[in-house]
Design an enzyme around this catalytic site. Structure first.
Site, PDB file in Angstrom:
ATOM      1  N   HIS A 173      47.504  23.276  56.271  1.00  0.00           N
ATOM      2  CA  HIS A 173      46.506  23.358  57.136  1.00  0.00           C
ATOM      3  C   HIS A 173      46.768  23.858  58.090  1.00  0.00           C
ATOM      4  O   HIS A 173      45.570  23.275  58.958  1.00  0.00           O
ATOM      5  CB  HIS A 173      45.299  22.114  56.766  1.00  0.00           C
ATOM      6  CG  HIS A 173      44.739  21.765  55.031  1.00  0.00           C
ATOM      7  ND1 HIS A 173      46.038  21.429  53.817  1.00  0.00           N
ATOM      8  CD2 HIS A 173      43.905  22.466  54.431  1.00  0.00           C
ATOM      9  CE1 HIS A 173      45.157  21.260  52.684  1.00  0.00           C
ATOM     10  NE2 HIS A 173      44.280  22.093  52.925  1.00  0.00           N
TER      11      HIS A 173
ATOM     12  N   CYS B  48      34.052  25.464  54.240  1.00  0.00           N
ATOM     13  CA  CYS B  48      32.906  24.931  52.770  1.00  0.00           C
ATOM     14  C   CYS B  48      33.757  25.252  51.689  1.00  0.00           C
ATOM     15  O   CYS B  48      34.105  25.866  51.219  1.00  0.00           O
ATOM     16  CB  CYS B  48      31.810  25.974  53.650  1.00  0.00           C
ATOM     17  SG  CYS B  48      31.768  25.253  55.599  1.00  0.00           S
TER      18      CYS B  48
ATOM     19  N   GLU C  38      46.892  33.242  41.961  1.00  0.00           N
ATOM     20  CA  GLU C  38      45.066  33.329  42.080  1.00  0.00           C
ATOM     21  C   GLU C  38      44.198  34.370  42.154  1.00  0.00           C
ATOM     22  O   GLU C  38      43.528  33.625  43.761  1.00  0.00           O
ATOM     23  CB  GLU C  38      45.069  31.796  42.070  1.00  0.00           C
ATOM     24  CG  GLU C  38      45.382  30.920  41.525  1.00  0.00           C
ATOM     25  CD  GLU C  38      45.970  29.031  42.193  1.00  0.00           C
ATOM     26  OE1 GLU C  38      44.556  28.781  42.171  1.00  0.00           O
ATOM     27  OE2 GLU C  38      46.773  27.998  41.689  1.00  0.00           O
TER      28      GLU C  38
ATOM     29  N   CYS D 220      50.586  21.493  49.816  1.00  0.00           N
ATOM     30  CA  CYS D 220      48.784  22.350  48.705  1.00  0.00           C
ATOM     31  C   CYS D 220      48.715  23.037  48.821  1.00  0.00           C
ATOM     32  O   CYS D 220      49.670  24.235  48.781  1.00  0.00           O
ATOM     33  CB  CYS D 220      47.838  22.156  49.977  1.00  0.00           C
ATOM     34  SG  CYS D 220      46.343  21.938  49.089  1.00  0.00           S
TER      35      CYS D 220
ATOM     36  N   ARG E  42      25.892  29.537  56.071  1.00  0.00           N
ATOM     37  CA  ARG E  42      27.376  29.190  56.933  1.00  0.00           C
ATOM     38  C   ARG E  42      27.870  29.736  58.333  1.00  0.00           C
ATOM     39  O   ARG E  42      28.895  30.377  58.736  1.00  0.00           O
ATOM     40  CB  ARG E  42      28.876  29.924  56.020  1.00  0.00           C
ATOM     41  CG  ARG E  42      29.008  28.497  54.442  1.00  0.00           C
ATOM     42  CD  ARG E  42      29.972  29.478  54.049  1.00  0.00           C
ATOM     43  NE  ARG E  42      29.803  30.515  53.385  1.00  0.00           N
ATOM     44  CZ  ARG E  42      30.707  30.972  53.399  1.00  0.00           C
ATOM     45  NH1 ARG E  42      32.042  31.069  53.018  1.00  0.00           N
ATOM     46  NH2 ARG E  42      30.544  32.512  52.965  1.00  0.00           N
ATOM     47  N   GLU E  43      26.426  29.229  59.325  1.00  0.00           N
ATOM     48  CA  GLU E  43      26.473  30.387  60.724  1.00  0.00           C
ATOM     49  C   GLU E  43      27.298  29.509  61.397  1.00  0.00           C
ATOM     50  O   GLU E  43      28.109  30.006  62.740  1.00  0.00           O
ATOM     51  CB  GLU E  43      24.894  30.725  60.818  1.00  0.00           C
ATOM     52  CG  GLU E  43      24.360  31.803  60.315  1.00  0.00           C
ATOM     53  CD  GLU E  43      23.567  30.948  59.454  1.00  0.00           C
ATOM     54  OE1 GLU E  43      23.195  31.453  58.451  1.00  0.00           O
ATOM     55  OE2 GLU E  43      23.864  29.206  59.293  1.00  0.00           O
TER      56      GLU E  43
END
Length: 769
Positions: free
Chosen positions: A702, A524, A492, A734, A18-19
């Site tokens: 988001h 990701c 959570e 969300c 994940r660079e």
């Protein structure tokens, strides 16, 4: 000598570890300058090209790399920039580019939705009737030249086609489609002309819209567009690429004035093969055959696939007219299996990620060019790996098989209908009009992530970690009480991911260390591998939910991820039916819900944000999928008591397509995204009289911006024009996992004030409230 070629359609952007994500977030957080960011991403991009070159891929793509999203890249390339982000000059800065995707304090981000039936999200281009497309900077040319200068290779530029781009856009009247298309096509031609002048031989134009239902009018549009492009750039060869399903109107499609067609022989295998056998294939065009699965992570049965490729070869005008490709871009799978040192060798040996899939493509190509004997050891090894996993205990759990065999074909039902349940639950919970809540997760701060790392590394004991989780839970229960929320959640904090967390506790799942794929932007996810029969062993969520409920008199929701979402957000075994996997997961979740009820949890949220994204692209397949989905959800939830309130959550989908199925889930409350799409979902409820509890998200989580009270209040007021206030809830759209506390707390305070304002308005118009 003429030969079959190997070709890739797109490579993962994120890097082995994940660079790319780290560079993006470093730039956003001002830890990297723009110059440093651009240099870092250039080196990543070149390393991806080097990998493909080293593996022997003949045709390597450029243009698949993106700073955020390839659809956004295409929109920006042609100046399709929302008015609120417009600049004075032609160049588009990185700041503007990222503002369109993420929003800023002065403007809301553009809508985000699922890319066909995948878990990748694209930024929806916004186009008005007055939009005048223009060419900004030809990034494809820059990327083509970059590869040529670095490696001396002639790459295959990739771009989203003009018809797919417009069909996936929003904001303009349908009557303006033709005019917009006419203004776009010359700009595409200009981009292609510049590429041809630089030495490009092929360009891959992605038109996946062709796998949706098409008609003669659609085909005429394609014919006109590509005639115009070919006339403008006669020396450049165009591959019209499709994926995710078979194409419609194949016989007419293959007459289009292009030089090749990319067809999916994995997800679209049956339809595309049948069409090929019935109508043949033009001898003067290239068939780019998607024979290696670009969306799942299992090894290809190379022997069988080579036989399929040999059959396809009989339809083409020679070996040079056949390319072997993945079924779609490899964006949808992890980068490499090589770093997975902790996986069970039996499982690891049956896996192929992006790099391995490229090797499979090269192997198949070699087998066609040099004969089967030249690759026989690879064929034998692949078959053996698949057989060993198939014969394992994990795929032959007799108890699970027996449970499936006992299932009734009739849809499971709640003891009483919604109207009766609503009356019972209102007497139990005593909630105000327009109750407020959140979707489930609260900020996963650096401290939370650090605590999890210490625990996983063994630096913290289970007791230390559990104490930390309890402290975080209690802190956020108090914050929620102070904010004034009516229904609380435990936050959570113990969960790494909403699917992975459950998979770690269930039989039949395995997990990678670096198996990341891009979901949206820098977000990701690391999908679990459902490789065996799924079974419940012990309580997963009960301890945290019960602890949170013990801290407050307000109801606390138990939080689960639903069976369809767990399926759609995992890499799933491909040896049994979708329905069987759905129901295996549902039976396991049913046991977890029973455990929550027994612990006194009376509100249980079973999230299905991915239900819509799994919807088949062909109309004739949708009803069966939705029935399977509803059955699995109700199998998991329908047995509960009437005074147990079942919630669910969905996000970022075209809900009007599945509103009947949403209703059929028979939940007591559903929360649905509304803010990111600027309230457009509300129109669905003008046509469909939804009678169960519903919360339309009043702000977009988001984006880092903090919406005003007035903005949130306006969404609620608009929704209440079509929804009964007695069923309406107010919530974000969300979970808040990715937000910071300093963004989350004020936004929720604004949300509660907005709810109170609307509630006060309603008290004047609705008696006895």
């Amino acid at each position: 000598m003429a030969k079959v070629l190997s070709a890739n359609l797109g490579y993962p952007r994120i890097g082995e570890k994940r660079e790319w994500k780290k560079a993006l977030e470093g730039f956003w957080n001002h830890k990297l300058t723009e110059t440093e960011f651009l240099e870092t991403t250039k080196q990543l991009r070149l390393s991806y090209l080097q990998k493909q070159k080293d593996r022997g891929v003949d045709l390597i793509p450029v243009g698949d790399f993106s700073f955020y999203d390839h659809v956004l890249d295409t929109a920006v390339l042609f100046g399709l920039i929302p008015e609120r982000f417009k600049q004075h000059d032609d160049a588009v800065t990185l700041d503007t580019y990222f503002s369109i995707a993420r929003g800023n304090q002065n403007a809301e981000a553009s809508e985000m939705t699922k890319w066909f039936n995948t878990n990748y999200h694209y930024i929806v281009p916004e186009i008005s009737n007055q939009t005048k497309p223009r060419l900004t900077t030809n990034r494809l040319l820059d990327l083509f030249n970059e590869a040529k200068e670095a490696f001396g290779i002639t790459t295959k530029p990739v771009i989203v086609g003009p018809i797919t781009l417009l069909k996936l856009s929003k904001g303009y009247d349908a009557t303006h489609f033709d005019a917009l298309l006419r203004s776009l096509v010359p700009l595409y031609s200009e981009v292609f002309t510049q590429l041809a002048a630089a030495g490009a031989e092929w360009i891959q134009v992605d038109e996946p819209i062709l796998v949706r239902t098409t008609n003669n009018d659609d085909l005429n549009i394609f014919k006109q567009v590509y005639q115009q492009i070919k006339a403008a750039v006669p020396g450049l060869k165009i591959l019209l690429q499709t994926y995710f399903e078979s194409v419609d109107c194949y016989a007419d499609l293959i007459k289009l004035p292009v030089d090749g067609f990319g067809l999916d022989f994995i997800d679209g295998a049956a339809g595309n093969l049948a069409a090929l056998e019935q109508f043949g294939f033009p001898k003067d065009k290239v068939l780019a055959a998607g024979l290696v699965d670009g969306r799942n992570i299992w090894k290809t049965n190379l022997a069988d696939t080579l036989s399929q490729a040999e059959k396809l070869l009989t339809f083409t005008g020679g070996p040079e007219k056949l390319w072997i490709t993945p079924s779609c871009s490899l964006l949808h799978v992890p980068v490499t299996i090589e770093n997975e040192t902790a996986l069970d060798p039996l499982l690891k040996d049956a896996l192929a990620f992006a790099d391995q899939k490229l090797s499979e493509i090269v192997t198949l190509t070699k087998g066609l060019n040099e004969g089967r004997a030249s690759v026989q050891p690879a064929l034998d090894a692949a078959r053996q790996s698949i057989q060993h996993l198939q014969q394992s205990e994990q795929r032959n759990n007799r108890a699970v098989e027996a449970e499936l065999a006992d299932l009734d074909k009739e849809l499971p039902k709640r003891p009483k209908d919604y109207a009766a349940r609503q009356k019972i639950q209102s007497e139990v919970f005593h909630l105000p009009l327009l109750p407020t809540t959140t979707i489930g997760s609260f900020p996963q701060t650096a401290e939370v992530r650090q605590a999890r790392r210490k625990w996983r590394k063994g630096e913290w004991t289970d007791a230390q970690y559990n104490d930390f989780i309890k402290e975080e839970t209690e802190k956020w229960i108090r914050i929620q009480e102070e904010i004034g929320l009516d229904v609380l959640v435990h936050g959570e904090f113990e969960r790494n991911d909403m699917v992975e967390y459950f998979g770690e506790k269930l039989d039949g799942f395995a997990f990678t260390r670096f198996g990341w794929v891009q979901s949206y932007g820098s977000r990701c996810v690391k999908p679990p591998l459902i490789y065996g029969d799924v079974a419940w062993q012990t309580a997963i969520t009960v301890a945290e939910s019960a602890f949170a409920q013990s801290l407050t008199q307000s109801p606390v929701k138990g939080m689960l991820t639903g069976p369809v979402t767990i399926f759609n957000w995992s890499f799933v075994r491909n040896d049994i039916s979708q329905a069987d996997v759905f129901n295996q997961i549902a039976l396991a979740l049913k046991k977890e819900i029973q455990a929550l009820e027994e612990a006194g949890i009376r509100m249980i949220q079973v999230d299905e944000p991915a239900l819509r994204e799994g919807l088949p692209l062909k109309e004739e397949k949708k009803a069966a999928y939705l029935h399977r989905s509803v059955y699995a959800f109700r199998l998991a939830t329908s047995f509960v008591r009437n005074d147990t309130q079942i919630h669910t959550h969905m996000c970022y989908s075209e809900f009007d397509e599945i509103i009947d199925a949403i209703d059929a889930l028979d939940t007591d409350v559903i929360s649905i995204e509304a803010a990111r799409s600027h309230g457009e979902i509300i129109a669905t409820f003008e046509k469909f009289a939804y009678k169960k509890g519903i919360g339309l998200g009043v702000y977009d989580i988001h984006s880092p911006r903090i919406p005003s009270v007035e903005e949130m209040q306006s969404y609620a007021e608009r929704a209440l024009q079509v929804l009964d206030p007695h069923i309406f809830w107010i919530n974000p759209d969300c979970g808040l996992k990715t937000r910071k506390p300093e963004e989350t707390i004020p936004a929720l305070k604004h949300m509660v004030v907005a709810a109170q304002n609307v509630r006060a308005e309603l008290h004047h118009t609705i008696p006895n409230n």
